[in-house]
Design an enzyme around this catalytic site. Structure first.
Site, mmCIF file in Angstrom:
data_model
loop_
_atom_site.group_PDB
_atom_site.id
_atom_site.type_symbol
_atom_site.label_atom_id
_atom_site.label_comp_id
_atom_site.label_asym_id
_atom_site.label_seq_id
_atom_site.Cartn_x
_atom_site.Cartn_y
_atom_site.Cartn_z
ATOM 1 N N THR A 176 0.869 -1.213 0.077
ATOM 2 C CA THR A 176 -0.002 0.076 -0.090
ATOM 3 C C THR A 176 0.691 1.195 -0.120
ATOM 4 O O THR A 176 2.180 1.212 0.359
ATOM 5 C CB THR A 176 -0.884 -0.037 1.306
ATOM 6 O OG1 THR A 176 -0.118 0.070 2.404
ATOM 7 C CG2 THR A 176 -1.954 -1.277 1.317
ATOM 8 N N ASP A 177 0.197 2.261 -0.324
ATOM 9 C CA ASP A 177 0.851 3.690 -0.214
ATOM 10 C C ASP A 177 0.565 4.184 1.288
ATOM 11 O O ASP A 177 0.136 3.809 2.174
ATOM 12 C CB ASP A 177 0.214 4.616 -1.449
ATOM 13 C CG ASP A 177 -1.010 4.918 -1.345
ATOM 14 O OD1 ASP A 177 -1.851 4.528 -0.060
ATOM 15 O OD2 ASP A 177 -1.963 5.199 -2.356
ATOM 16 N N ALA A 178 1.073 5.533 1.598
ATOM 17 C CA ALA A 178 0.631 5.982 2.618
ATOM 18 C C ALA A 178 -0.867 5.973 2.783
ATOM 19 O O ALA A 178 -0.870 6.298 4.287
ATOM 20 C CB ALA A 178 1.499 7.599 2.636
#
Length: 150
Positions: A21-23
């Protein structure tokens, strides 16, 4: 999703981890390509073939081209199911239709088509898909007949 011959497409399940995932906790778009690659590899394994063994015999599968659409995000801890259905079987290539769905609600998250070429490991030039492998894909993959000239 069912194939035209009534055989459900092969599907591989996996979980979304933090590293995917991203942030914001949403799966980074390119990771869907990794999930789809894993499903194609597991499809081969399910048919009794391993990438490692095929490479040792001088055969590799390489992605020639792809088209992908993103519909909805997968998020941290989601369980997904990634299908890998052969929709075209040619002399030296396969076309896969793939979908990524969230297991809990069957939501379509991502879908695409991948043209995968069979090449010689030593020079990366096209080569015919071995008969045993072609037969396995034809029997289980729901793919149509090979096209002339392929």
């Amino acid at each position: 999703m069912r194939a035209q011959n009534g055989v459900p497409p092969f599907a591989h399940r996996c979980r979304i981890y933090y590293e995917d995932t991203d942030a914001g906790g949403i799966v980074y778009y390119v990771n869907y390509l990794k999930f789809m690659e894993r499903a194609r590899t597991e499809r081969l394994r399910n048919l009794g073939f391993s990438q490692h063994t095929l490479a040792g015999e001088g055969l590799l599968f390489v992605v020639h081209s792809t088209e992908v659409r993103y519909h909805a995000p997968a998020r941290l801890d989601d369980e997904i199911e990634v299908s890998a259905q052969v929709i075209e079987l040619n002399r030296a290539s396969l076309r896969f239709r793939q979908q990524v769905r969230r297991v809990v609600d069957d939501a379509l998250l991502c879908e695409g088509q991948f043209l995968v070429a069979c090449v010689r490991a030593d020079n990366l030039k096209p080569r015919a898909i071995p008969d045993m492998l072609r037969k396995a894909f034809a029997e289980q993959g729901g793919a149509g007949r090979p096209e002339a000239g392929e």
